[in-house]
Design a protein around this motif. Structure first.
Motif, mmCIF file in Angstrom:
data_model
loop_
_atom_site.group_PDB
_atom_site.id
_atom_site.type_symbol
_atom_site.label_atom_id
_atom_site.label_comp_id
_atom_site.label_asym_id
_atom_site.label_seq_id
_atom_site.Cartn_x
_atom_site.Cartn_y
_atom_site.Cartn_z
ATOM 1 N N TYR A 80 45.161 109.416 68.937
ATOM 2 C CA TYR A 80 44.561 108.147 69.343
ATOM 3 C C TYR A 80 44.549 107.769 70.962
ATOM 4 C CZ TYR A 80 44.752 106.817 64.408
ATOM 5 O OH TYR A 80 44.388 106.979 63.044
ATOM 6 N N PHE A 115 44.090 103.460 62.653
ATOM 7 C CA PHE A 115 44.000 102.973 61.173
ATOM 8 C C PHE A 115 42.559 103.376 60.734
ATOM 9 C CE2 PHE A 115 41.809 99.510 64.030
ATOM 10 C CZ PHE A 115 40.726 99.227 62.980
ATOM 11 N N LYS A 116 42.444 103.568 59.449
ATOM 12 C CA LYS A 116 41.355 104.005 58.624
ATOM 13 C C LYS A 116 40.375 103.031 58.655
ATOM 14 C CE LYS A 116 44.409 106.958 55.589
ATOM 15 N NZ LYS A 116 45.556 106.162 55.703
ATOM 16 N N GLY A 117 38.912 103.285 58.714
ATOM 17 C CA GLY A 117 37.879 102.502 58.700
ATOM 18 C C GLY A 117 37.585 101.688 60.076
ATOM 19 N N LYS A 118 36.932 100.567 60.259
ATOM 20 C CA LYS A 118 36.790 99.833 61.169
ATOM 21 C C LYS A 118 36.949 98.450 60.861
ATOM 22 C CE LYS A 118 31.685 100.028 60.602
ATOM 23 N NZ LYS A 118 30.481 100.301 61.065
ATOM 24 N N LYS A 161 33.409 107.326 69.776
ATOM 25 C CA LYS A 161 33.998 108.057 69.002
ATOM 26 C C LYS A 161 35.082 108.761 69.363
ATOM 27 C CE LYS A 161 30.903 107.043 65.668
ATOM 28 N NZ LYS A 161 31.179 105.921 64.547
ATOM 29 N N GLU A 184 38.031 111.085 63.266
ATOM 30 C CA GLU A 184 36.728 110.459 62.370
ATOM 31 C C GLU A 184 37.194 109.550 61.460
ATOM 32 O OE1 GLU A 184 32.981 112.604 60.111
ATOM 33 O OE2 GLU A 184 34.308 114.047 61.094
ATOM 34 N N ASP A 185 36.322 108.551 61.275
ATOM 35 C CA ASP A 185 36.542 107.554 60.389
ATOM 36 C C ASP A 185 37.607 106.608 60.589
ATOM 37 O OD1 ASP A 185 34.004 108.446 58.922
ATOM 38 O OD2 ASP A 185 35.150 109.720 57.857
ATOM 39 N N HIS A 186 38.298 106.832 61.906
ATOM 40 C CA HIS A 186 39.420 105.923 62.016
ATOM 41 C C HIS A 186 39.142 105.161 63.308
ATOM 42 C CE1 HIS A 186 41.275 108.806 59.474
ATOM 43 N NE2 HIS A 186 42.428 108.162 59.571
ATOM 44 N N SER A 187 39.762 104.180 63.554
ATOM 45 C CA SER A 187 39.662 103.154 64.636
ATOM 46 C C SER A 187 41.108 103.031 65.323
ATOM 47 C CB SER A 187 39.252 101.901 64.253
ATOM 48 O OG SER A 187 37.956 102.279 63.605
ATOM 49 N N SER A 197 45.752 100.292 55.551
ATOM 50 C CA SER A 197 44.749 100.974 56.048
ATOM 51 C C SER A 197 45.389 101.785 57.388
ATOM 52 C CB SER A 197 43.672 100.511 56.741
ATOM 53 O OG SER A 197 43.844 99.512 57.762
ATOM 54 N N ASP A 205 47.479 103.862 59.939
ATOM 55 C CA ASP A 205 47.622 105.285 59.679
ATOM 56 C C ASP A 205 48.768 105.665 60.909
ATOM 57 O OD1 ASP A 205 47.140 108.102 59.012
ATOM 58 O OD2 ASP A 205 46.384 108.287 61.006
#
Length: 484
Positions: free
Chosen positions: A50, A321-324, A358, A363-366, A405, A407
């Protein structure tokens, strides 16, 4: 011993602005930075895949007549930025969400929906917005303010326009005077909203922040707000590239240990050697500058150095974290129903990466940065795990970031800030605005009355990207007026 024309201490935004402007004049510049990355508080760092920002700084100042626009035009630096609208959402203590729209009329309609139809409330925001526009217009016109030499006064006279006088009476009022004037004290949560919004950009509350600075702080969301892909380093990197192209020497991991005044300039004693320079610009806080210099700082500046009791640092949490985030904005201020007792804090600030960027998370994390103020950082101690737990609870309950969520998480106190930036007490955000200190009484760019100058968020005009950029511009203008 190496020679340079101008030695610049620190590589925060104000220093980089100064260096770039000098480079356009063909001046030989050397920058000394103690960290392994440039940017100071306007920087980024990497953890576990990150990219986190050093602070939750929002990017403003590129509108016509504002400092970053002027700087970009003078250097030709092209900043690749994404416009944000809305710039911010504010989560109220009652869990309702206010959207700080860029358009002032849409914002006033939003305020009306929350606080009800109130003509005085509309007039308050119209007045704040009008004054904020005057502030930035005058700031761009009077680039040698505050005056400390006769030549500054001559410049002020030369660039004088009648409309500039409108700001003089406003300086003697504070934001609380305006709240009283428009009879807004009894509106639910209004005072907390104003105080916490002021804390973001002026580092103080309504009773202390004078009207012009308060107007600029309260209305910064009504100017174009931006996001840089890759985080704040996306803002800094184009300046670094420009400096490299123009022969500026940027020395990372090379802290300055002492600065000695000589007959013809200054000797910079750094970790990696001694440099001789004709001129000096310090971009580190004045608290640090005085510790580095073996010569006397001007009394008018030295007497204004603020102690820990009048400064702020930040408690920061970095989250992967996972998602947005399922909200319209990427910047959020969360106003609390009850203080976090360890910090006497009534809000915290959350920033996440732009969903189209991105580069900062898997991928698929924020990635999220969270920060809140620490009063009197030199003397405050607290249980950071307890504070982080309270913040995560608020985020979960408000459906911003769900606990399951998360991570990755790390947190840092003022001691981490002090290690990262080497700033006294780990203070960040600049010198707070105090009503007893008028703009012309703030720390001036001239450090010793000779060939040394100061810029950054402890000097006029203070904090924020536009403020520190303007301070760098002022330092260069005064140096040029004095010697070039």
């Amino acid at each position: 011993m190496k020679n340079t024309d101008v030695a610049i201490v620190g590589s925060g935004l104000s220093s980089l602005v100064s260096a770039a402007l000098l480079a356009t004049e063909g001046v030989k510049v050397s920058i000394f930075e103690q960290n392994y990355l440039p940017g100071g508080c306007t920087s980024s760092y990497w953890r576990k895949g990150y990219t986190f920002d050093s602070g939750a700084t929002t990017i403003v100042g590129f509108d016509d007549g504002m400092p970053m626009k002027i700087f970009s035009e003078k250097t030709g630096i092209d900043f690749k930025l994404r416009k944000l609208d809305p710039p911010m959402q504010v989560h109220m203590p009652d869990k309702k969400v206010l959207t700080r729209y860029n358009d002032i009329n849409k914002w006033m309609a939003e305020a009306k929906n929350y606080w009800g139809s109130n003509e005085d409330l509309r007039k308050f925001w119209e007045e704040m917005y009008k004054v904020s526009k005057d502030v930035w217009k005058v700031s761009g016109q009077q680039i040698q303010f505050p005056p400390s030499k006769t030549k500054d006064l001559l410049s002020l006279i030369k660039n004088f326009q009648p409309g500039q006088l409108k700001l003089v009476p406003a300086v003697f009022k504070n934001v609380q005077n305006e709240i009283d004037n428009y009879q807004l004290n009894d509106l639910t949560h209004f005072k907390q909203f104003i105080n916490e919004q002021l804390l973001i950009s002026a580092q103080n509350f309504a009773e202390e922040v004078n009207k012009p600075f308060g107007a600029a702080a309260l209305c910064y969301t009504n100017y174009t707000n931006y996001y840089a892909d890759g985080g704040l380093m996306g803002l800094i990197q184009p300046i670094i590239d420009y400096l490299e192209e123009n022969g500026v020497e940027l020395m990372l991991r090379n802290p300055v240990e002492n600065i000695v005044k000589t007959k013809n300039g200054y000797e910079i004693i750094s970790k990696n050697g001694v440099f001789r320079s004709k001129y000096l610009i310090s971009g580190v806080p004045v608290n640090n500058t005085v510790q580095l210099c073996d010569f006397e700082i001007r009394k008018s500046n030295n007497s204004k150095i603020l102690p820990s009791e009048k400064l702020y640092s930040a408690f920061q949490i970095g989250i992967g974290f996972k998602g947005k985030l399922d909200f319209r904005a990427i910047h959020h201020q969360i106003l609390l129903d009850g203080k976090i007792p360890e910090l006497d804090a009534e809000s915290f600030f959350l920033s996440v990466n732009h969903p189209e960027d991105k580069s900062r998370a898997p991928e698929d994390h924020s990635v999220a940065n969270i920060s809140m103020h620490i009063r009197n950082p030199g003397n405050t101690r607290f249980d950071k795990e307890a504070v982080a737990k309270r913040v995560l609870k608020e985020l979960d309950e408000r459906n911003l970031i769900k606990r399951d969520s998360v991570d990755y998480l790390h947190s840092s106190t003022q001691f981490s800030w002090e290690k990262w930036t080497n700033r006294a007490f780990g203070f960040v955000g600049g010198y707070p605005q105090y009503h007893s200190i008028k703009p012309w009484q703030m720390i001036d760019a001239r450090m010793d009355g000779d060939k040394a100058y100061q810029c950054g968020d402890s000097t006029y005009p203070g904090q924020g990207i536009p403020g520190v950029a303007l301070s760098g511009m002022i330092a260069v203008e005064k140096l040029k007026a004095d010697w070039f």
